[in-house]
Design a protein around this motif. Structure first.
Motif, PDB file in Angstrom:
ATOM      1  N   LEU A 200       0.554  -1.332  -0.319  1.00 36.68           N
ATOM      2  CA  LEU A 200      -0.115   0.096   0.153  1.00 36.68           C
ATOM      3  C   LEU A 200       0.817   1.005   0.073  1.00 36.68           C
ATOM      4  O   LEU A 200       0.939   1.692  -0.756  1.00 36.68           O
ATOM      5  CB  LEU A 200      -0.755  -0.055   0.991  1.00 36.68           C
ATOM      6  CG  LEU A 200      -2.322   0.523   1.342  1.00 36.68           C
ATOM      7  CD1 LEU A 200      -2.996   0.029  -0.158  1.00 36.68           C
ATOM      8  CD2 LEU A 200      -3.439   0.286   2.283  1.00 36.68           C
ATOM      9  N   TRP A 201       1.758   1.412   0.573  1.00 41.06           N
ATOM     10  CA  TRP A 201       2.720   2.687   0.673  1.00 41.06           C
ATOM     11  C   TRP A 201       3.462   2.793  -0.879  1.00 41.06           C
ATOM     12  O   TRP A 201       3.408   3.951  -0.768  1.00 41.06           O
ATOM     13  CB  TRP A 201       3.984   2.317   2.082  1.00 41.06           C
ATOM     14  CG  TRP A 201       4.596   1.503   1.569  1.00 41.06           C
ATOM     15  CD1 TRP A 201       5.356  -0.001   1.618  1.00 41.06           C
ATOM     16  CD2 TRP A 201       6.365   1.986   0.722  1.00 41.06           C
ATOM     17  NE1 TRP A 201       6.231  -0.295   1.698  1.00 41.06           N
ATOM     18  CE2 TRP A 201       6.574   0.675   0.775  1.00 41.06           C
ATOM     19  CE3 TRP A 201       6.491   2.550   0.254  1.00 41.06           C
ATOM     20  CZ2 TRP A 201       8.043   0.656  -0.117  1.00 41.06           C
ATOM     21  CZ3 TRP A 201       7.771   3.088  -0.675  1.00 41.06           C
ATOM     22  CH2 TRP A 201       8.711   1.713  -0.902  1.00 41.06           C
ATOM     23  N   MET A 202       3.572   1.753  -1.800  1.00 43.90           N
ATOM     24  CA  MET A 202       4.381   2.072  -3.161  1.00 43.90           C
ATOM     25  C   MET A 202       3.061   2.466  -3.290  1.00 43.90           C
ATOM     26  O   MET A 202       3.675   3.787  -4.566  1.00 43.90           O
ATOM     27  CB  MET A 202       4.901   0.656  -3.447  1.00 43.90           C
ATOM     28  CG  MET A 202       6.033   0.623  -3.244  1.00 43.90           C
ATOM     29  SD  MET A 202       6.836  -1.032  -4.118  1.00 43.90           S
ATOM     30  CE  MET A 202       8.416   0.156  -4.587  1.00 43.90           C
ATOM     31  N   GLN A 203       2.250   2.150  -2.981  1.00 45.24           N
ATOM     32  CA  GLN A 203       0.785   2.369  -4.225  1.00 45.24           C
ATOM     33  C   GLN A 203       0.371   4.368  -3.993  1.00 45.24           C
ATOM     34  O   GLN A 203       0.381   5.130  -4.811  1.00 45.24           O
ATOM     35  CB  GLN A 203      -0.660   1.927  -3.565  1.00 45.24           C
ATOM     36  CG  GLN A 203      -0.683   0.063  -4.737  1.00 45.24           C
ATOM     37  CD  GLN A 203      -2.108  -0.061  -3.986  1.00 45.24           C
ATOM     38  OE1 GLN A 203      -2.778   0.344  -4.359  1.00 45.24           O
ATOM     39  NE2 GLN A 203      -1.642  -1.864  -3.532  1.00 45.24           N
ATOM     40  N   LYS A 204       0.759   4.682  -2.345  1.00 48.36           N
ATOM     41  CA  LYS A 204       0.139   5.950  -2.210  1.00 48.36           C
ATOM     42  C   LYS A 204       1.293   6.806  -2.150  1.00 48.36           C
ATOM     43  O   LYS A 204       1.035   8.005  -2.605  1.00 48.36           O
ATOM     44  CB  LYS A 204       0.094   5.578  -0.561  1.00 48.36           C
ATOM     45  CG  LYS A 204      -1.272   5.347  -0.520  1.00 48.36           C
ATOM     46  CD  LYS A 204      -1.610   5.595   1.579  1.00 48.36           C
ATOM     47  CE  LYS A 204      -2.688   4.978   1.601  1.00 48.36           C
ATOM     48  NZ  LYS A 204      -2.909   4.609   3.295  1.00 48.36           N
ATOM     49  N   GLU A 205       2.307   6.161  -3.119  1.00 52.35           N
ATOM     50  CA  GLU A 205       4.021   7.010  -3.260  1.00 52.35           C
ATOM     51  C   GLU A 205       3.091   7.202  -4.859  1.00 52.35           C
ATOM     52  O   GLU A 205       4.860   7.352  -4.981  1.00 52.35           O
ATOM     53  CB  GLU A 205       4.883   6.351  -2.256  1.00 52.35           C
ATOM     54  CG  GLU A 205       4.817   6.700  -0.546  1.00 52.35           C
ATOM     55  CD  GLU A 205       4.870   8.253  -0.200  1.00 52.35           C
ATOM     56  OE1 GLU A 205       5.891   9.020  -0.989  1.00 52.35           O
ATOM     57  OE2 GLU A 205       4.200   8.103   0.399  1.00 52.35           O
ATOM     58  N   GLY A 206       2.687   6.671  -5.198  1.00 51.43           N
ATOM     59  CA  GLY A 206       2.898   6.912  -6.730  1.00 51.43           C
ATOM     60  C   GLY A 206       3.907   5.241  -7.228  1.00 51.43           C
ATOM     61  O   GLY A 206       4.031   5.784  -8.587  1.00 51.43           O
ATOM     62  N   MET A 207       3.816   4.879  -6.553  1.00 57.82           N
ATOM     63  CA  MET A 207       5.151   3.674  -6.801  1.00 57.82           C
ATOM     64  C   MET A 207       4.823   2.481  -7.866  1.00 57.82           C
ATOM     65  O   MET A 207       5.691   1.552  -7.477  1.00 57.82           O
ATOM     66  CB  MET A 207       6.594   4.201  -5.745  1.00 57.82           C
ATOM     67  CG  MET A 207       7.514   5.376  -5.883  1.00 57.82           C
ATOM     68  SD  MET A 207       8.115   4.924  -4.140  1.00 57.82           S
ATOM     69  CE  MET A 207       9.240   4.084  -4.016  1.00 57.82           C
ATOM     70  N   GLU A 208       3.655   2.246  -7.419  1.00 57.00           N
ATOM     71  CA  GLU A 208       3.287   1.025  -7.912  1.00 57.00           C
ATOM     72  C   GLU A 208       4.061   0.289  -9.417  1.00 57.00           C
ATOM     73  O   GLU A 208       4.568  -0.386  -9.437  1.00 57.00           O
ATOM     74  CB  GLU A 208       1.725   0.811  -7.922  1.00 57.00           C
ATOM     75  CG  GLU A 208       1.278  -0.629  -8.673  1.00 57.00           C
ATOM     76  CD  GLU A 208      -0.432  -0.602  -7.944  1.00 57.00           C
ATOM     77  OE1 GLU A 208      -1.075   0.139  -7.763  1.00 57.00           O
ATOM     78  OE2 GLU A 208      -0.694  -1.696  -7.892  1.00 57.00           O
TER      79      GLU A 208
END
Ligand code: UDP
Length: 243
Positions: A200-208
């Motif tokens: 989730l943290w990567m999704q939130k940081e726009g790093m998916e």
């Protein structure tokens, strides 16, 4: 709505998008949904048929950090990313609540069925009207369409990858009786547990995108050749607009 490189991208939030689809389903209006990331928008720059298809879709959502960034950079920020996989879940919830049958079309042999089993656990009451894998010959089209129609499905999720799923849905739109037509890429692979999504943290940081690149390195060539071009085109567009 904002135009990103001639593609009309919706500025609705996730909830507003789901509400919009729900209203249209209630009115039995056929609704073709595309979730567009930067790669899709770039594909459309070199393929006029795909661009036209995106322009004719009922809604194109901003799926991906690149598209959200572009909207902001062009001066019309969108409230949030409306990712295909997340919307797929929201629509399954809606289907379970409103008793609308769904059909899972796509993925390798057996994957749609595995995804369907997971979906039924996650969304009690959900009715999966049918499943079928996404590997077929042109000559099988009619059988596939008949199967989807005779299942009575009102919502059709096609997971054939972009742009194949959009072209298939668009070409067969008139023959398909389902009112929701949506391409969802590799979502059955994720739901069935075959692949995993970024934390989730990567999704939130726009790093998916970075996570997908690490997990599926074969994407590198495709991404490396499109994403920088997308950024440059957006930067060029915004500087032109300022002059
Ligand atoms: N797929 C399919 N039929 C095809 C090609 C691909 O059903 O002819 C499926 C494939 O098994 C995978 C999905 O389409 O489940 C593509 O996933 P991907 O994450 O690559 O989607 P994209 O990001 O390209 O939209």
């Amino acid at each position: 709505m904002i135009k990103i490189l001639n593609v009309p991208v919706s500025s609705l939030s996730m909830q507003e998008t789901v509400n919009y689809i729900q209203e249209r389903l209630q009115k039995q209006q056929k609704t073709f949904v595309v979730t567009a990331n930067a790669e899709i928008i770039m594909m459309a720059q070199n393929d006029s048929a795909y661009l036209e298809l995106l322009r004719q879709a009922d809604i194109v959502t901003p799926d991906g950090a690149g598209v959200v960034w572009a909207a902001k950079h062009l001066g019309s920020p969108v409230p949030e990313r409306v990712a295909g996989y997340d919307m797929f879940h929201q629509l399954l919830l809606l289907a379970a609540k409103t008793q609308k049958k769904v059909y899972f079309f796509g993925g390798k042999q057996g994957i749609a069925e595995q995804a369907a089993d997971k979906a039924k656990v996650l969304y009690p009451g959900l009715v999966i009207a049918g499943c079928r894998n996404g590997y077929f010959q042109e000559t099988e089209n009619e059988t596939i369409i008949n199967d989807i129609n005779s299942s009575g499905a009102e919502m059709l999720f096609a997971a054939l990858g972009a742009p194949k799923q959009e072209f298939w849905l668009d070409e067969n739109k008139e023959k398909l009786q389902a009112n929701l037509l949506m391409g969802i890429g590799g979502s059955f692979d994720v739901l069935s547990g075959q692949t995993t999504r970024a934390p989730l943290w990567m999704q939130k940081e726009g790093m998916e995108w970075l996570y997908r690149l690490m997990k599926e390195p074969y994407r590198f060539k495709r991404m490396a050749s499109t994403l920088p071009k997308f950024v440059l085109k957006i930067l060029a567009k915004s500087s032109n607009d300022c002059n």
